[in-house]
Design a protein around this motif. Sequence first.
Motif, PDB file in Angstrom:
ATOM      1  N   ALA A 154      32.472  41.333  37.114  1.00 34.59           N
ATOM      2  CA  ALA A 154      31.093  40.814  36.338  1.00 34.59           C
ATOM      3  C   ALA A 154      31.350  41.056  34.804  1.00 34.59           C
ATOM      4  O   ALA A 154      30.993  39.988  33.988  1.00 34.59           O
ATOM      5  N   ALA A 155      31.927  42.107  34.489  1.00 30.15           N
ATOM      6  CA  ALA A 155      32.199  42.346  33.059  1.00 30.15           C
ATOM      7  C   ALA A 155      33.165  41.474  32.468  1.00 30.15           C
ATOM      8  O   ALA A 155      32.905  40.951  31.481  1.00 30.15           O
ATOM      9  N   PHE A 156      34.359  40.926  33.119  1.00 29.93           N
ATOM     10  CA  PHE A 156      35.164  40.059  32.672  1.00 29.93           C
ATOM     11  C   PHE A 156      34.579  38.633  32.629  1.00 29.93           C
ATOM     12  O   PHE A 156      34.884  38.026  31.807  1.00 29.93           O
ATOM     13  N   THR A 157      33.786  38.248  33.654  1.00 31.72           N
ATOM     14  CA  THR A 157      32.888  37.318  33.695  1.00 31.72           C
ATOM     15  C   THR A 157      32.166  36.954  32.361  1.00 31.72           C
ATOM     16  O   THR A 157      31.986  35.925  31.953  1.00 31.72           O
ATOM     17  N   ALA A 158      31.312  38.107  32.231  1.00 31.75           N
ATOM     18  CA  ALA A 158      30.438  38.171  30.851  1.00 31.75           C
ATOM     19  C   ALA A 158      31.343  37.853  29.814  1.00 31.75           C
ATOM     20  O   ALA A 158      30.751  37.078  28.695  1.00 31.75           O
ATOM     21  N   ALA A 159      32.375  38.709  29.721  1.00 27.18           N
ATOM     22  CA  ALA A 159      33.096  38.540  28.216  1.00 27.18           C
ATOM     23  C   ALA A 159      33.829  37.270  28.244  1.00 27.18           C
ATOM     24  O   ALA A 159      33.692  36.707  27.024  1.00 27.18           O
ATOM     25  N   ALA A 160      34.106  36.535  29.467  1.00 27.31           N
ATOM     26  CA  ALA A 160      34.790  35.224  29.056  1.00 27.31           C
ATOM     27  C   ALA A 160      33.779  34.359  28.732  1.00 27.31           C
ATOM     28  O   ALA A 160      33.820  33.208  27.985  1.00 27.31           O
TER      29      ALA A 160
ATOM     30  N   ALA B  68      30.823  34.841  26.844  1.00 25.63           N
ATOM     31  CA  ALA B  68      30.492  35.106  25.610  1.00 25.63           C
ATOM     32  C   ALA B  68      31.713  34.528  24.556  1.00 25.63           C
ATOM     33  O   ALA B  68      31.469  34.024  23.504  1.00 25.63           O
ATOM     34  N   ARG B  69      33.150  34.919  24.829  1.00 32.49           N
ATOM     35  CA  ARG B  69      34.041  34.787  24.221  1.00 32.49           C
ATOM     36  C   ARG B  69      35.057  33.757  24.964  1.00 32.49           C
ATOM     37  O   ARG B  69      36.457  34.353  25.071  1.00 32.49           O
ATOM     38  N   PRO B  70      34.903  32.647  25.097  1.00 33.00           N
ATOM     39  CA  PRO B  70      35.766  31.700  25.927  1.00 33.00           C
ATOM     40  C   PRO B  70      37.183  31.678  25.121  1.00 33.00           C
ATOM     41  O   PRO B  70      38.280  31.487  25.695  1.00 33.00           O
ATOM     42  N   GLU B  71      37.218  31.866  23.809  1.00 37.37           N
ATOM     43  CA  GLU B  71      38.457  31.449  23.087  1.00 37.37           C
ATOM     44  C   GLU B  71      39.334  32.815  23.420  1.00 37.37           C
ATOM     45  O   GLU B  71      40.684  32.658  22.932  1.00 37.37           O
ATOM     46  N   ASP B  72      38.742  33.874  23.846  1.00 37.67           N
ATOM     47  CA  ASP B  72      39.604  35.132  24.160  1.00 37.67           C
ATOM     48  C   ASP B  72      40.215  34.887  25.468  1.00 37.67           C
ATOM     49  O   ASP B  72      40.676  36.062  26.015  1.00 37.67           O
ATOM     50  N   MET B  73      40.196  33.962  26.378  1.00 38.14           N
ATOM     51  CA  MET B  73      40.610  34.008  27.585  1.00 38.14           C
ATOM     52  C   MET B  73      42.191  34.432  28.122  1.00 38.14           C
ATOM     53  O   MET B  73      42.261  35.196  28.993  1.00 38.14           O
ATOM     54  N   GLU B  74      42.898  34.316  27.110  1.00 36.15           N
ATOM     55  CA  GLU B  74      44.347  34.775  27.366  1.00 36.15           C
ATOM     56  C   GLU B  74      44.178  36.353  27.311  1.00 36.15           C
ATOM     57  O   GLU B  74      44.966  37.048  27.979  1.00 36.15           O
ATOM     58  N   LEU B  75      43.627  36.864  26.281  1.00 32.54           N
ATOM     59  CA  LEU B  75      43.663  38.351  26.015  1.00 32.54           C
ATOM     60  C   LEU B  75      42.987  38.837  27.410  1.00 32.54           C
ATOM     61  O   LEU B  75      43.135  39.729  28.097  1.00 32.54           O
ATOM     62  N   LEU B  76      41.628  38.375  27.902  1.00 30.89           N
ATOM     63  CA  LEU B  76      40.975  38.849  29.098  1.00 30.89           C
ATOM     64  C   LEU B  76      41.590  38.679  29.975  1.00 30.89           C
ATOM     65  O   LEU B  76      41.493  39.719  31.097  1.00 30.89           O
ATOM     66  N   GLU B  77      42.377  37.798  30.403  1.00 26.91           N
ATOM     67  CA  GLU B  77      43.452  37.438  31.545  1.00 26.91           C
ATOM     68  C   GLU B  77      44.411  38.519  31.686  1.00 26.91           C
ATOM     69  O   GLU B  77      44.669  39.305  32.671  1.00 26.91           O
ATOM     70  N   ALA B  78      45.287  39.028  30.538  1.00 30.83           N
ATOM     71  CA  ALA B  78      46.193  39.996  30.517  1.00 30.83           C
ATOM     72  C   ALA B  78      45.303  41.503  30.801  1.00 30.83           C
ATOM     73  O   ALA B  78      46.025  42.376  31.404  1.00 30.83           O
ATOM     74  N   GLU B  79      44.264  41.794  30.409  1.00 33.68           N
ATOM     75  CA  GLU B  79      43.464  42.791  30.460  1.00 33.68           C
ATOM     76  C   GLU B  79      42.938  42.973  31.938  1.00 33.68           C
ATOM     77  O   GLU B  79      43.100  44.190  32.672  1.00 33.68           O
ATOM     78  N   LEU B  80      42.692  42.006  32.513  1.00 33.03           N
ATOM     79  CA  LEU B  80      42.454  41.912  33.884  1.00 33.03           C
ATOM     80  C   LEU B  80      43.413  42.134  34.725  1.00 33.03           C
ATOM     81  O   LEU B  80      43.383  43.038  35.838  1.00 33.03           O
ATOM     82  N   ALA B  81      44.556  41.555  34.529  1.00 29.88           N
ATOM     83  CA  ALA B  81      45.686  41.908  35.243  1.00 29.88           C
ATOM     84  C   ALA B  81      46.246  43.132  35.386  1.00 29.88           C
ATOM     85  O   ALA B  81      46.664  43.693  36.172  1.00 29.88           O
ATOM     86  N   ALA B  82      45.999  43.897  33.978  1.00 37.49           N
ATOM     87  CA  ALA B  82      46.376  45.309  33.933  1.00 37.49           C
ATOM     88  C   ALA B  82      45.232  46.129  34.868  1.00 37.49           C
ATOM     89  O   ALA B  82      45.740  47.309  35.211  1.00 37.49           O
ATOM     90  N   ARG B  83      44.062  45.720  35.112  1.00 37.92           N
ATOM     91  CA  ARG B  83      43.308  46.251  36.103  1.00 37.92           C
ATOM     92  C   ARG B  83      43.471  46.075  37.582  1.00 37.92           C
ATOM     93  O   ARG B  83      42.685  46.509  38.341  1.00 37.92           O
ATOM     94  N   THR B  84      44.295  45.196  37.892  1.00 35.63           N
ATOM     95  CA  THR B  84      44.617  44.723  39.102  1.00 35.63           C
ATOM     96  C   THR B  84      45.944  44.989  39.747  1.00 35.63           C
ATOM     97  O   THR B  84      46.835  44.087  39.545  1.00 35.63           O
ATOM     98  N   PRO B  85      46.182  46.078  40.213  1.00 32.20           N
ATOM     99  CA  PRO B  85      47.387  46.699  40.496  1.00 32.20           C
ATOM    100  C   PRO B  85      48.264  45.774  41.638  1.00 32.20           C
ATOM    101  O   PRO B  85      49.210  45.639  41.928  1.00 32.20           O
TER     102      PRO B  85
ATOM    103  N   ALA C 125      25.044  44.136  36.950  1.00 31.30           N
ATOM    104  CA  ALA C 125      25.330  43.001  36.108  1.00 31.30           C
ATOM    105  C   ALA C 125      24.924  43.376  34.605  1.00 31.30           C
ATOM    106  O   ALA C 125      25.587  42.936  33.745  1.00 31.30           O
ATOM    107  N   HIS C 126      23.860  44.070  34.675  1.00 39.61           N
ATOM    108  CA  HIS C 126      23.280  44.478  33.287  1.00 39.61           C
ATOM    109  C   HIS C 126      24.372  45.267  32.671  1.00 39.61           C
ATOM    110  O   HIS C 126      24.899  45.199  31.365  1.00 39.61           O
ATOM    111  N   GLU C 127      24.943  46.364  33.405  1.00 37.58           N
ATOM    112  CA  GLU C 127      26.069  47.089  32.925  1.00 37.58           C
ATOM    113  C   GLU C 127      27.068  46.384  32.424  1.00 37.58           C
ATOM    114  O   GLU C 127      27.832  46.691  31.550  1.00 37.58           O
ATOM    115  N   ALA C 128      27.580  45.457  33.221  1.00 34.71           N
ATOM    116  CA  ALA C 128      28.815  44.664  32.921  1.00 34.71           C
ATOM    117  C   ALA C 128      28.451  43.695  31.799  1.00 34.71           C
ATOM    118  O   ALA C 128      29.566  43.680  30.639  1.00 34.71           O
TER     119      ALA C 128
END
Length: 217
Positions: free
Chosen positions: A55-61, A63-80, A178-181
């Motif tokens: 939910a947090a990464f969905t909300a961030a994407a 709000a800031r769709p231009e950062d999708m590559e950075l968000l994808e990298a951060e999400l991958a780091a959280r998905t072992p 959802a609110h926390e995210a």
Amino acid sequence: MHTSLLLLADGRFPSGGHAHSGGLEAAVVRERVRDLDDLREFLRGRLRTAGLVTAAFTAAACARPEDMELLEAELAARTPSPALRLAARRQGRSLCRAALAIWPGEYVARADRLRVSQPVALGIAAHAAGLRAEEAAQIAAYHAISGPASAAVRLLGLDPYRVHALLADLGAECDEVAHEAATSARGPASDLPAASAPLLDVSAEDHASWEVRLFAS
């Protein structure tokens, strides 16, 4: 209520989610989830861990769709789990294809080319649909429990009325997550939640090794 929100929250939206159990199939086969009470605890745990991160990464994407590559990298780091990363990217591709047909635009097309994961793709689609970040987070949090709940009806033969009553009972908790995210999504990508669920990761690798399975994940 925004019709686009209803569309994206609908389990019939062609995003490939119906083919995934959110880890429930492995939990059922390994007898960690056997009845409605077990399902409740599974869903609550998933919501507070993988659901919060998604939910947090969905909300961030959103709000800031231009950062999708950075968000994808951060999400991958959280998905072992490689299996979970692959499943998320397959769902993301399906979601982007649907979004391109409904809300075509620069960010959706870019997300499709990059083959982003489902949470990022959902945020991009929500942005294209004109939704706010918190609305996007609500959809993601709801998906975190509704997908496995639907799978439980097939895997355990549970009464669908009781399963949906369980989803309704978890509604307030889903809204809290959802609110926390959405609140966390206002900060930098590196500060987004990293709530872990090691058993989901281990189960995903176990599940991916099976020759016969009902769901893709």
